[in-house]
Scaffold this active site. Structure first.
Site, PDB file in Angstrom:
ATOM      1  N   ASP A   1       0.819  -1.212   0.000  1.00 33.16           N
ATOM      2  CA  ASP A   1       0.000   0.000   0.000  1.00 33.16           C
ATOM      3  C   ASP A   1       0.859   1.271   0.000  1.00 33.16           C
ATOM      4  O   ASP A   1       1.806   1.396   0.793  1.00 33.16           O
ATOM      5  CB  ASP A   1      -0.893  -0.009   1.241  1.00 33.16           C
ATOM      6  CG  ASP A   1      -2.168   0.792   1.054  1.00 33.16           C
ATOM      7  OD1 ASP A   1      -2.312   1.444   0.009  1.00 33.16           O
ATOM      8  OD2 ASP A   1      -3.021   0.758   1.955  1.00 33.16           O
ATOM      9  N   ASP A   2       0.542   2.203  -0.898  1.00 30.20           N
ATOM     10  CA  ASP A   2       1.159   3.543  -0.920  1.00 30.20           C
ATOM     11  C   ASP A   2       2.669   3.538  -1.144  1.00 30.20           C
ATOM     12  O   ASP A   2       3.374   4.440  -0.677  1.00 30.20           O
ATOM     13  CB  ASP A   2       0.880   4.289   0.395  1.00 30.20           C
ATOM     14  CG  ASP A   2      -0.566   4.764   0.511  1.00 30.20           C
ATOM     15  OD1 ASP A   2      -1.435   4.197  -0.155  1.00 30.20           O
ATOM     16  OD2 ASP A   2      -0.816   5.716   1.268  1.00 30.20           O
TER      17      ASP A   2
ATOM     18  N   CYS B   1      -6.337   4.624  -3.515  1.00 27.31           N
ATOM     19  CA  CYS B   1      -6.397   3.182  -3.253  1.00 27.31           C
ATOM     20  C   CYS B   1      -7.598   2.494  -3.904  1.00 27.31           C
ATOM     21  O   CYS B   1      -7.441   1.544  -4.671  1.00 27.31           O
ATOM     22  CB  CYS B   1      -6.469   2.928  -1.745  1.00 27.31           C
ATOM     23  SG  CYS B   1      -5.238   3.790  -0.757  1.00 27.31           S
TER      24      CYS B   1
ATOM     25  N   HIS C   1      -9.910  -2.647  -1.826  1.00 36.09           N
ATOM     26  CA  HIS C   1      -9.786  -1.458  -0.980  1.00 36.09           C
ATOM     27  C   HIS C   1      -9.758  -1.822   0.504  1.00 36.09           C
ATOM     28  O   HIS C   1      -8.963  -1.281   1.276  1.00 36.09           O
ATOM     29  CB  HIS C   1     -10.921  -0.479  -1.258  1.00 36.09           C
ATOM     30  CG  HIS C   1     -10.936   0.701  -0.346  1.00 36.09           C
ATOM     31  ND1 HIS C   1      -9.798   1.438  -0.077  1.00 36.09           N
ATOM     32  CD2 HIS C   1     -11.932   1.253   0.385  1.00 36.09           C
ATOM     33  CE1 HIS C   1     -10.092   2.409   0.772  1.00 36.09           C
ATOM     34  NE2 HIS C   1     -11.376   2.310   1.076  1.00 36.09           N
TER      35      HIS C   1
ATOM     36  N   ASP D   1      -0.581   0.271  -5.276  1.00 38.50           N
ATOM     37  CA  ASP D   1      -1.788   0.886  -5.832  1.00 38.50           C
ATOM     38  C   ASP D   1      -1.575   2.327  -6.291  1.00 38.50           C
ATOM     39  O   ASP D   1      -2.415   2.878  -6.992  1.00 38.50           O
ATOM     40  CB  ASP D   1      -2.952   0.818  -4.837  1.00 38.50           C
ATOM     41  CG  ASP D   1      -2.582   1.269  -3.442  1.00 38.50           C
ATOM     42  OD1 ASP D   1      -1.426   1.684  -3.214  1.00 38.50           O
ATOM     43  OD2 ASP D   1      -3.454   1.204  -2.548  1.00 38.50           O
ATOM     44  N   HIS D   2      -0.470   2.946  -5.908  1.00 38.22           N
ATOM     45  CA  HIS D   2      -0.101   4.288  -6.379  1.00 38.22           C
ATOM     46  C   HIS D   2       1.189   4.685  -5.677  1.00 38.22           C
ATOM     47  O   HIS D   2       1.662   3.990  -4.780  1.00 38.22           O
ATOM     48  CB  HIS D   2      -1.185   5.335  -6.084  1.00 38.22           C
ATOM     49  CG  HIS D   2      -1.733   5.254  -4.696  1.00 38.22           C
ATOM     50  ND1 HIS D   2      -0.996   5.612  -3.585  1.00 38.22           N
ATOM     51  CD2 HIS D   2      -2.923   4.808  -4.233  1.00 38.22           C
ATOM     52  CE1 HIS D   2      -1.722   5.397  -2.513  1.00 38.22           C
ATOM     53  NE2 HIS D   2      -2.895   4.901  -2.868  1.00 38.22           N
TER      54      HIS D   2
END
Length: 413
Positions: A41-42, A81, A141, A325-326
Site C-alpha cells: 500500500d502507498d 487506493c 480497498h 496501488d499508487h
C-alpha cells in the site's frame, strides 16, 4: 483364454486406464504455475531497484528484481487506493466502470453498474480455471468482496497498531472538521516489536500455507498495509536512517503558480501537512525518515515471504508479481499525499518473476497496472479474458517487443 478371463482382463485394463488418466490430470493440474500476488500500500519508486532514494535499504526488493523483471515507469489507473485496486482486479478502466472513489468491496460488482455487474475478478478467474485461491490483508480497498477467495485470512481493521496518543500530526491540520475529513497521517517509532504489526501476522499466514500440500495450483494474495500512514514501525527501522543523512525530494515554493484553479482544488488537502509547515517545524526529514523506515520494514517482511517460497516445493513453479496501488508525495508539489496526477503519485513499483521470464531485467518504457490481469493469465497459460482492457506485458518482458505507449494514447482524452 476363456470368456470369463477375457472379461476380467478388459475390466482390469479399463480400471488401469481410468486411474492413469486421473493421475495424468492431476499432474497436468499441479504442473500449472502457482501465483504469489503481493500488494504494497502507498509504495512509491524509492526502492533500490528503481530510484534508490536517500540511500534506501531494501535488499529484498533487490532480491526479487534479480530473479525477474522490474518496471521503473509503471502507472496506476487512479492515484487513490479504492479505484486503483478496483481497476486492477476487474481489468477495467475507471472511465469504463465509473469507479473513481472509495467504493466498498462488495459494491464494485453490482446490478446498478452495467460495466461490472457480470465481471469476473482476477482471483475468481484463476478459480474458474482450476486454481485454489487464498488471500489475506489489503488486496481490494478493504480486503476482498465476499467469497472472492476460497480461503480468506481477512484483514486487520485500520492501519494500526496505534499509540495512545498521536506523536506529531492531529489529522485535521487546517482542514474543516466534517468537510475535509481526518487523515491517519502521523509518524514515529511504534510498536516495540515487528511481531505486533498486522503485516507480520499476514506473512505468518502466507508462510504457513506455503508449507502445505495442494492438489491444485494455487493463487495466493498478500496485501501489506504499510507503507500507508500512519508511518509507524519499530525503532530499529528508523535507526537505519540517521536524520543527518536524509535527503528530501525536490521542492519549489512557487511550483503551483502555473497550475489552473481546478488543478489547485484537486491538490488542496488541508488536513495533510504542507511542505512549508514541514520546513518551518523541522519535520520534513523526520517524515521522509519514517517513510523510508516503513519501506525497509516491508522489505523485511517481503524477505520472509521469499525465504518461505525458496524453501518450499513450489520455488521453481511460482509466478511472483509485486505491485502498489499508487505512489506517494513526500513534499513534492507542496504536500504529503497521493491524490494527484503528477508522476510521484501515479508511478508505483511493478515487478514480475516467473520460470519463463528473464532475470535481472529492468524496463523503463511506460506501462500500466491494468496489464497485471492479462499478464498473469498469459504467464499461467490460461485463456485470455475478453473483458480485460489492459495488454499483456509478456512479449515486452521476454522479447523487448515495443512499448505499449500506443495502447495508452487512445484513452488519453
Amino acid at each position: 483364454m476363456n470368456k470369463t478371463k477375457l472379461i476380467l482382463l478388459v475390466v482390469l485394463i479399463f480400471i488401469y486406464s481410468c486411474n492413469n488418466e486421473k493421475k495424468n490430470i492431476a499432474i497436468d493440474e499441479t504442473s500449472k504455475p502457482n501465483v504469489l500476488f503481493i500488494a504494497v500500500d502507498d509504495l512509491n519508486n524509492w526502492i533500490t531497484p528503481i530510484d534508490a532514494f536517500s540511500n534506501a535499504k531494501t535488499p529484498n526488493f533487490d532480491r526479487l528484481a534479480a530473479i525477474g523483471v522490474t518496471f521503473s515507469n509503471a502507472h496506476v489507473q487512479a492515484p487513490l487506493c479504492g479505484p486503483s485496486r478496483a481497476s486492477l482486479m476487474t481489468g477495467l478502466r475507471p472511465s469504463t466502470t465509473g469507479i473513481y472513489g472509495m467504493t466498498p468491496d462488495n459494491k464494485i460488482r453490482r446490478e446498478g453498474n452495467p460495466a461490472t455487474k457480470d465481471i469476473t475478478f482476477l482471483p475468481e478467474y484463476f478459480e474458474q480455471n482450476g486454481y485454489h485461491t487464498m488471500g489475506i490483508g489489503k488486496l481490494f480497498h478493504i480486503h476482498a468482496p465476499d467469497s472472492v477467495f476460497q480461503e480468506s485470512g481477512g484483514r486487520v481493521k485500520g492501519f494500526g497498531p496505534y499509540p495512545e496518543k498521536r506523536f506529531v500530526w492531529d489529522g485535521f491540520g487546517k482542514g474543516i472538521k466534517g468537510i475535509h475529513g481526518r487523515t491517519s497521517t502521523d509518524w514515529g517509532a511504534f510498536p516495540e516489536s515487528d511481531t505486533l504489526m498486522p503485516d507480520h501476522q499476514s506473512v505468518d499466514w502466507v508462510v504457513e500455507r506455503l508449507n502445505r500440500e495442494y492438489t491444485k495450483p494455487f493463487f495466493m494474495g498478500l496485501g501489506f498495509l504499510r507503507v500507508h500512514v500512519p508511518l509507524y514501525v519499530p525503532q530499529k527501522w528508523f535507526d537505519l536512517y540517521p536524520l543527518e543523512a536524509i535527503e528530501t525530494p525536490p521542492y519549489k515554493s512557487d511550483d503551483l503558480n502555473d497550475i489552473p484553479n481546478v488543478g489547485l482544488q484537486i491538490n488542496d488537502l488541508p488536513m495533510m501537512p504542507s511542505t512549508e509547515w514541514a520546513i518551518e517545524t523541522g519535520e520534513w526529514k523526520k517524515i521522509v525518515q519514517a517513510y523510508l523506515a516503513c519501506m525497509s520494514y516491508v522489505d523485511y517482511e517481503l524477505g520472509r515471504v521469499l525465504d518461505a517460497l525458496e524453501n518450499s516445493k513450489y520455488a521453481d513453479n511460482t509466478i511472483v508479481v509485486l505491485w502498489s496501488d499508487h505512489g506517494y508525495r513526500l513534499g513534492e508539489k507542496g504536500t504529503f499525499a497521493k491524490h494527484a496526477l503528477w508522476e510521484t503519485a501515479t508511478k508505483a513499483p511493478l515487478l514480475f518473476a516467473a520460470p519463463n521470464l528473464p532475470k535481472g531485467k529492468k524496463i523503463d518504457a511506460p506501462v500500466e497496472m491494468l496489464s497485471i490481469y492479462p499478464t498473469l493469465l498469459e504467464l499461467s497459460n490460461l485463456p485470455a479474458y475478453k473483458e480485460n482492457e489492459g495488454v499483456s506485458l509478456v512479449s515486452m518482458m521476454q522479447n523487448n517487443e515495443g512499448s505499449i505507449i500506443h495502447t495508452l494514447l487512445p484513452h488519453m482524452v
